[in-house]
Motif scaffolding. Sequence first.
Motif, PDB file in Angstrom:
ATOM      1  N   ASN A 332      -4.717  10.687  -4.780  1.00  0.00           N
ATOM      2  CA  ASN A 332      -3.817   9.722  -5.426  1.00  0.00           C
ATOM      3  C   ASN A 332      -2.702   9.238  -4.497  1.00  0.00           C
ATOM      4  O   ASN A 332      -1.679   8.740  -4.970  1.00  0.00           O
ATOM      5  N   ILE A 333      -2.891   9.371  -3.194  1.00  0.00           N
ATOM      6  CA  ILE A 333      -1.889   8.921  -2.215  1.00  0.00           C
ATOM      7  C   ILE A 333      -2.595   8.137  -1.118  1.00  0.00           C
ATOM      8  O   ILE A 333      -3.585   8.604  -0.548  1.00  0.00           O
ATOM      9  N   LYS A 334      -2.070   6.951  -0.839  1.00  0.00           N
ATOM     10  CA  LYS A 334      -2.609   6.106   0.221  1.00  0.00           C
ATOM     11  C   LYS A 334      -1.492   5.699   1.174  1.00  0.00           C
ATOM     12  O   LYS A 334      -0.337   5.572   0.767  1.00  0.00           O
ATOM     13  N   ALA A 381       4.531  -1.866  16.812  1.00  0.00           N
ATOM     14  CA  ALA A 381       3.384  -2.712  16.480  1.00  0.00           C
ATOM     15  C   ALA A 381       3.109  -2.751  14.984  1.00  0.00           C
ATOM     16  O   ALA A 381       2.517  -3.707  14.490  1.00  0.00           O
ATOM     17  N   PHE A 382       3.560  -1.736  14.242  1.00  0.00           N
ATOM     18  CA  PHE A 382       3.272  -1.700  12.811  1.00  0.00           C
ATOM     19  C   PHE A 382       4.258  -0.754  12.127  1.00  0.00           C
ATOM     20  O   PHE A 382       4.988   0.014  12.778  1.00  0.00           O
ATOM     21  N   VAL A 383       4.291  -0.834  10.797  1.00  0.00           N
ATOM     22  CA  VAL A 383       5.003   0.136   9.963  1.00  0.00           C
ATOM     23  C   VAL A 383       4.026   0.625   8.899  1.00  0.00           C
ATOM     24  O   VAL A 383       3.107  -0.096   8.496  1.00  0.00           O
ATOM     25  N   GLU A 384       4.243   1.854   8.453  1.00  0.00           N
ATOM     26  CA  GLU A 384       3.371   2.440   7.439  1.00  0.00           C
ATOM     27  C   GLU A 384       4.220   2.989   6.299  1.00  0.00           C
ATOM     28  O   GLU A 384       5.271   3.598   6.529  1.00  0.00           O
ATOM     29  N   THR A 385       3.755   2.759   5.088  1.00  0.00           N
ATOM     30  CA  THR A 385       4.375   3.367   3.911  1.00  0.00           C
ATOM     31  C   THR A 385       3.305   4.171   3.178  1.00  0.00           C
ATOM     32  O   THR A 385       2.176   3.702   3.006  1.00  0.00           O
ATOM     33  N   THR A 386       3.664   5.381   2.781  1.00  0.00           N
ATOM     34  CA  THR A 386       2.742   6.264   2.071  1.00  0.00           C
ATOM     35  C   THR A 386       3.142   6.281   0.603  1.00  0.00           C
ATOM     36  O   THR A 386       4.266   6.690   0.261  1.00  0.00           O
ATOM     37  N   ILE A 387       2.252   5.820  -0.287  1.00  0.00           N
ATOM     38  CA  ILE A 387       2.583   5.561  -1.692  1.00  0.00           C
ATOM     39  C   ILE A 387       1.706   6.428  -2.591  1.00  0.00           C
ATOM     40  O   ILE A 387       0.474   6.447  -2.451  1.00  0.00           O
ATOM     41  N   TYR A 398      -0.583  -1.083  -8.858  1.00  0.00           N
ATOM     42  CA  TYR A 398      -1.067  -2.349  -8.292  1.00  0.00           C
ATOM     43  C   TYR A 398      -1.453  -2.164  -6.819  1.00  0.00           C
ATOM     44  O   TYR A 398      -2.483  -2.689  -6.375  1.00  0.00           O
ATOM     45  N   MET A 399      -0.633  -1.436  -6.069  1.00  0.00           N
ATOM     46  CA  MET A 399      -0.928  -1.222  -4.651  1.00  0.00           C
ATOM     47  C   MET A 399      -2.247  -0.477  -4.472  1.00  0.00           C
ATOM     48  O   MET A 399      -3.062  -0.822  -3.611  1.00  0.00           O
ATOM     49  N   HIS A 400      -2.490   0.522  -5.265  1.00  0.00           N
ATOM     50  CA  HIS A 400      -3.722   1.304  -5.140  1.00  0.00           C
ATOM     51  C   HIS A 400      -4.943   0.537  -5.633  1.00  0.00           C
ATOM     52  O   HIS A 400      -6.041   0.696  -5.085  1.00  0.00           O
ATOM     53  N   GLU A 466      -5.085  20.339  -1.891  1.00  0.00           N
ATOM     54  CA  GLU A 466      -5.596  18.972  -1.938  1.00  0.00           C
ATOM     55  C   GLU A 466      -4.466  17.955  -1.890  1.00  0.00           C
ATOM     56  O   GLU A 466      -4.655  16.819  -1.438  1.00  0.00           O
ATOM     57  N   GLN A 467      -3.264  18.356  -2.329  1.00  0.00           N
ATOM     58  CA  GLN A 467      -2.102  17.474  -2.324  1.00  0.00           C
ATOM     59  C   GLN A 467      -1.231  17.662  -1.078  1.00  0.00           C
ATOM     60  O   GLN A 467      -0.132  17.103  -1.018  1.00  0.00           O
ATOM     61  N   PHE A 468      -1.698  18.423  -0.111  1.00  0.00           N
ATOM     62  CA  PHE A 468      -0.945  18.667   1.131  1.00  0.00           C
ATOM     63  C   PHE A 468      -1.088  17.422   2.017  1.00  0.00           C
ATOM     64  O   PHE A 468      -2.081  17.229   2.699  1.00  0.00           O
TER      65      PHE A 468
END
Length: 674
Positions: A332-334, A381-387, A398-400, A466-468
């Motif tokens: 459940n995290i991307k 070069a990029f940014v990342e957000t973990t949602i 909506y994002m997922h 699994e949530q680590f």
Amino acid sequence: MSGFGSHFQCRRGLCVFALLMGALAANAALASDVRFDAKHSARRADGGWQSAQAEEGHSAHHPGASGAGSDTLSQADGARGHAADVPSSGDATDMMGGMSEMMGRPRKEFYPLLMDMPALSAEQRKNLEFRARGWINGEVDRISESEMNLRHAIAAGDVVGADQVAGRIRDSLNGVQSGFTVLRSLNEGKSPQQIAQSWLKAQMNLPPQPAVVDTDGILGISWFHVTTMALLAIFSLGMLAIQVARMRRASALVDRLTRGPVPVSPASVPAIEIPGASGAGRHPDARAGVAPARQTAEVRSPEPSPHREPAKAGGLWKGKLRVSAIYRETPNIKTFRLQAPDGGSIPFSFLPGQFLTYAIEIDGRVVRRSYTIASSAAQTAFVETTIKREDGGLLSDYMHGNVKTGDLLEVMAPSGAFTFTGVEADSVVLIGGGVGITPLMAAIRYLSDIAWSGQIYLIYGAQTTEQFIFRDELEYLQRRMNNLHVAATMARASGTSWMGSEGRITADFLRRAVPDRVKRRVHLCGPPGMMEALKTILRELGVPSEQIRTEAFGPARGAVPPPTSIAAAAQTAESAAGGQAAVAIGPATATIRFATSGMVAALPPDRSVLEVAESIGVPIDYSCRAGICGICKTHLLEGRVTMEVQDALTEDDKSGGIILACQAKSVEDLVVEA
């Protein structure tokens, strides 16, 4: 030190390139020597074979002359040595004399002498052609004379004489053939060596060979070797250019990181006078003089682009970024990777721990949510957000479910004061729970990129293995970074392969994981309940409160402050203002006036200033709606408010009449600048 490393890397690349080119040159020289030795051996073998054949034929006609063979061969060797010593610029008469002498010898002398003869000038070729024609005419006359002698010998029955005359005819024919070979080769512009080879093939009755392209190449090196070396040289130059470009980029990155942001000095911020009830001294740009904490980040001005909107003075960058990749961290995290639409560098800089805000239209209205930047601040070069996909979360769902690679998303960045760059302390303890690890991971990645030498302790708690989040990357970084220490605990680990600690983060767990806790800076991020419990534990362990930095994930607790809190806050404000009489808290009959827009609305005690502004269409920027980001800072012109969370406000903000619109509530009339 970075300059010395770049210089050393560049010199090492040049040395490798020089060694490679030296090896190629040696290989080419060896190949050229082998070709030369093979050609020289072939010439010697051809000359020896031709001499042996001629000697065998001569012995067959003159059995008694076998003893003279060695003398004749010695004379031939002497003649060859003499011909080899003739300079190319010598006298033409001597050269023609040598040629005439050559033609006058037995045919075994012709091939080796021509092979050793130097190149001829135009005048020498002309004289040689004249002499060759004279020689042909002379040999033809001798053939005619020998023909008459042969007829007489046959008529007289003189077998021995006829055989001798036949031998002279053969020699004369050979002389004529040699002359014509010379003439033909001269007309074709061949070298003496090529003339000798043509003559040899004619004598051996070999069929003519098709024309062969000269493969001598350049300086005796075959074209194959020349082409191979050229390709290798181009490849080496390309690799060297790439290495130099990488060194330059690394040096520029190190310089940018070592310079760091230029903080705004509090002394340089002009004091803001809080206007009285009459509103005297009110100025629409008074808020611009406040220096919020988020402005300590150095922000680059992006180039104009149809997808970018330059940030306003004192504001945040707003524009569109393209989703270049999506990674699934847990069920459940991307993680969403964003890049500039034109493929260049991201149009803003940020500090590790800051966040950006998404603004996405969902079901006809724009929804804004803030998410921490999880990638390293050293990465341009990029940014990342973990949602994390929350139950009932409008934007996270909506994002997922809807966002895909290639989409353009409206974002605002950067924001937040929950940062650590390595200059704040010489060691740090990072404590996180669940998805609250994202700002801590951004700090770890950044400290790894700049090779920070301080000690880093990561304390992490998750529900299950699994949530680590980022487990594999943390194991990799821990192997590479001697100063990174990771201690994790799982709330529910039964039935899994987890061999570490189980349960919640406790005082005993912190004692075992972090030595000298009292001396270290602590960054704490996670759900509000977890943070409150851990702050209590840290204080019990002796960690000073000023060394603890927190950031909550999720909405602020307590939507409506209890009346006692409002009364206490009001009384405190009254006392600070000069001991005026306290105002009694009455029913929800307060109003709020927005000075800039000129609109007035009712202010219920359970609604924030931001919520009322949204209901009547007064624009106030916001992001987290939890009192953390500070984007909704608004200048309070009249009245008093209470705020459950005000982490984003500095002391200067509080003394300057700045409030957080998402948290500010009141039971009396207000006037705000919006």
